[in-house]
Design a protein around this motif. Structure first.
Motif, PDB file in Angstrom:
ATOM      1  N   ARG A   1       0.827  -1.217   0.000  1.00  0.00           N
ATOM      2  CA  ARG A   1       0.000   0.000   0.000  1.00  0.00           C
ATOM      3  C   ARG A   1       0.859   1.265   0.000  1.00  0.00           C
ATOM      4  NH1 ARG A   1      -5.232  -1.467   0.927  1.00  0.00           N
ATOM      5  NH2 ARG A   1      -5.513  -3.440   2.008  1.00  0.00           N
ATOM      6  N   ASP A   2       1.930   1.247   0.766  1.00  0.00           N
ATOM      7  CA  ASP A   2       2.822   2.399   0.841  1.00  0.00           C
ATOM      8  C   ASP A   2       3.443   2.699  -0.525  1.00  0.00           C
ATOM      9  OD1 ASP A   2       4.437   4.416   2.278  1.00  0.00           O
ATOM     10  OD2 ASP A   2       6.099   3.061   1.792  1.00  0.00           O
TER      11      ASP A   2
ATOM     12  N   ALA B   1       3.815   5.818  -5.497  1.00  0.00           N
ATOM     13  CA  ALA B   1       3.871   5.841  -6.965  1.00  0.00           C
ATOM     14  C   ALA B   1       2.771   6.718  -7.546  1.00  0.00           C
ATOM     15  CB  ALA B   1       3.755   4.413  -7.509  1.00  0.00           C
ATOM     16  N   ILE B   2       1.582   6.624  -6.982  1.00  0.00           N
ATOM     17  CA  ILE B   2       0.472   7.441  -7.474  1.00  0.00           C
ATOM     18  C   ILE B   2       0.739   8.920  -7.205  1.00  0.00           C
ATOM     19  CG2 ILE B   2      -1.965   7.989  -7.093  1.00  0.00           C
ATOM     20  CD1 ILE B   2      -2.413   4.933  -6.772  1.00  0.00           C
ATOM     21  N   ASN B   3       1.295   9.235  -6.046  1.00  0.00           N
ATOM     22  CA  ASN B   3       1.602  10.627  -5.713  1.00  0.00           C
ATOM     23  C   ASN B   3       2.741  11.197  -6.558  1.00  0.00           C
ATOM     24  OD1 ASN B   3      -0.415  10.729  -3.796  1.00  0.00           O
ATOM     25  ND2 ASN B   3       0.945  10.196  -2.108  1.00  0.00           N
ATOM     26  N   ASP B   4       3.595  10.328  -7.091  1.00  0.00           N
ATOM     27  CA  ASP B   4       4.716  10.776  -7.921  1.00  0.00           C
ATOM     28  C   ASP B   4       4.317  11.029  -9.372  1.00  0.00           C
ATOM     29  OD1 ASP B   4       6.397  10.662  -5.785  1.00  0.00           O
ATOM     30  OD2 ASP B   4       7.344   8.761  -6.345  1.00  0.00           O
TER      31      ASP B   4
ATOM     32  N   ILE C   1       5.609  -2.214 -11.196  1.00  0.00           N
ATOM     33  CA  ILE C   1       7.066  -2.409 -11.210  1.00  0.00           C
ATOM     34  C   ILE C   1       7.661  -1.898  -9.908  1.00  0.00           C
ATOM     35  CG2 ILE C   1       9.217  -1.618 -12.281  1.00  0.00           C
ATOM     36  CD1 ILE C   1       7.703  -1.794 -14.980  1.00  0.00           C
ATOM     37  N   ARG C   2       7.229  -0.739  -9.464  1.00  0.00           N
ATOM     38  CA  ARG C   2       7.729  -0.200  -8.193  1.00  0.00           C
ATOM     39  C   ARG C   2       7.354  -1.092  -7.020  1.00  0.00           C
ATOM     40  NH1 ARG C   2       7.217   6.247  -7.537  1.00  0.00           N
ATOM     41  NH2 ARG C   2       7.532   5.533  -5.407  1.00  0.00           N
ATOM     42  N   VAL C   3       6.125  -1.575  -7.026  1.00  0.00           N
ATOM     43  CA  VAL C   3       5.655  -2.429  -5.927  1.00  0.00           C
ATOM     44  C   VAL C   3       6.453  -3.730  -5.896  1.00  0.00           C
ATOM     45  CG1 VAL C   3       3.695  -3.765  -5.067  1.00  0.00           C
ATOM     46  CG2 VAL C   3       3.344  -1.429  -5.882  1.00  0.00           C
ATOM     47  N   VAL C   4       6.625  -4.347  -7.050  1.00  0.00           N
ATOM     48  CA  VAL C   4       7.360  -5.609  -7.116  1.00  0.00           C
ATOM     49  C   VAL C   4       8.800  -5.421  -6.656  1.00  0.00           C
ATOM     50  CG1 VAL C   4       8.313  -7.328  -8.716  1.00  0.00           C
ATOM     51  CG2 VAL C   4       5.892  -6.708  -8.839  1.00  0.00           C
TER      52      VAL C   4
ATOM     53  N   SER D   1      -8.481  -2.171  -8.995  1.00  0.00           N
ATOM     54  CA  SER D   1      -8.572  -1.580  -7.656  1.00  0.00           C
ATOM     55  C   SER D   1      -7.302  -1.887  -6.860  1.00  0.00           C
ATOM     56  CB  SER D   1      -9.786  -2.126  -6.898  1.00  0.00           C
ATOM     57  OG  SER D   1      -9.562  -3.457  -6.475  1.00  0.00           O
ATOM     58  N   VAL D   2      -7.014  -1.023  -5.920  1.00  0.00           N
ATOM     59  CA  VAL D   2      -5.864  -1.220  -5.034  1.00  0.00           C
ATOM     60  C   VAL D   2      -6.085  -2.471  -4.203  1.00  0.00           C
ATOM     61  CG1 VAL D   2      -4.590  -0.247  -3.087  1.00  0.00           C
ATOM     62  CG2 VAL D   2      -5.246   1.219  -5.007  1.00  0.00           C
TER      63      VAL D   2
END
Length: 116
Positions: free
Chosen positions: A37-38, A43-46, A64-67, A90-91
């Motif tokens: 979630r973090d 990533a969404i805020n960036d 990609i960032r999450v992985v 959805s998240v």
């Protein structure tokens, strides 16, 4: 100088990801959920431009960032198919799918040992 650089570089290649949860055979569900979630939120805020309404909630760039975050933080190698074509709508679906995949990998890497 070159020898010092080569020794430093070789040392950096040998470093393994830090997994502060590796000593436990219990799957740290909350730690995985929090990390996923973090990273999605970051990533969404960036994003430089707001997403269009038709775009998935979690697209391939976010995934990609999450992985990478999960692999680095928990020392697991996630399979390529964890990132579906078209992303996640959805998240919550993304988090649930990743946590389940990680739970299976965790069980394979850190099996529960029974003490008698």
């Amino acid at each position: 100088m070159l020898e010092t650089y080569c020794l430093f570089f070789r040392h950096m290649l040998c470093l393994e990801p830090k997994n502060r949860h590796a000593g436990s055979s219990m799957f740290p569900t909350q730690a995985f959920e929090d990390a996923i979630r973090d990273e999605i939120t970051a990533a969404i805020n960036d994003r430089p431009v707001p997403k269009a309404a038709w775009e998935p909630a979690v697209d391939s760039l976010v995934m990609i960032r999450v992985v990478l975050r999960v692999e680095e933080e928990f020392a697991l190698n996630l399979p390529d198919d964890v990132m579906p074509a078209g992303g996640f709508d959805s998240v919550e679906h993304c988090v649930a799918t990743l946590v389940e995949t990680c739970r299976k990998l965790w069980g394979a890497h850190y099996p529960v040992s029974e003490e008698v």
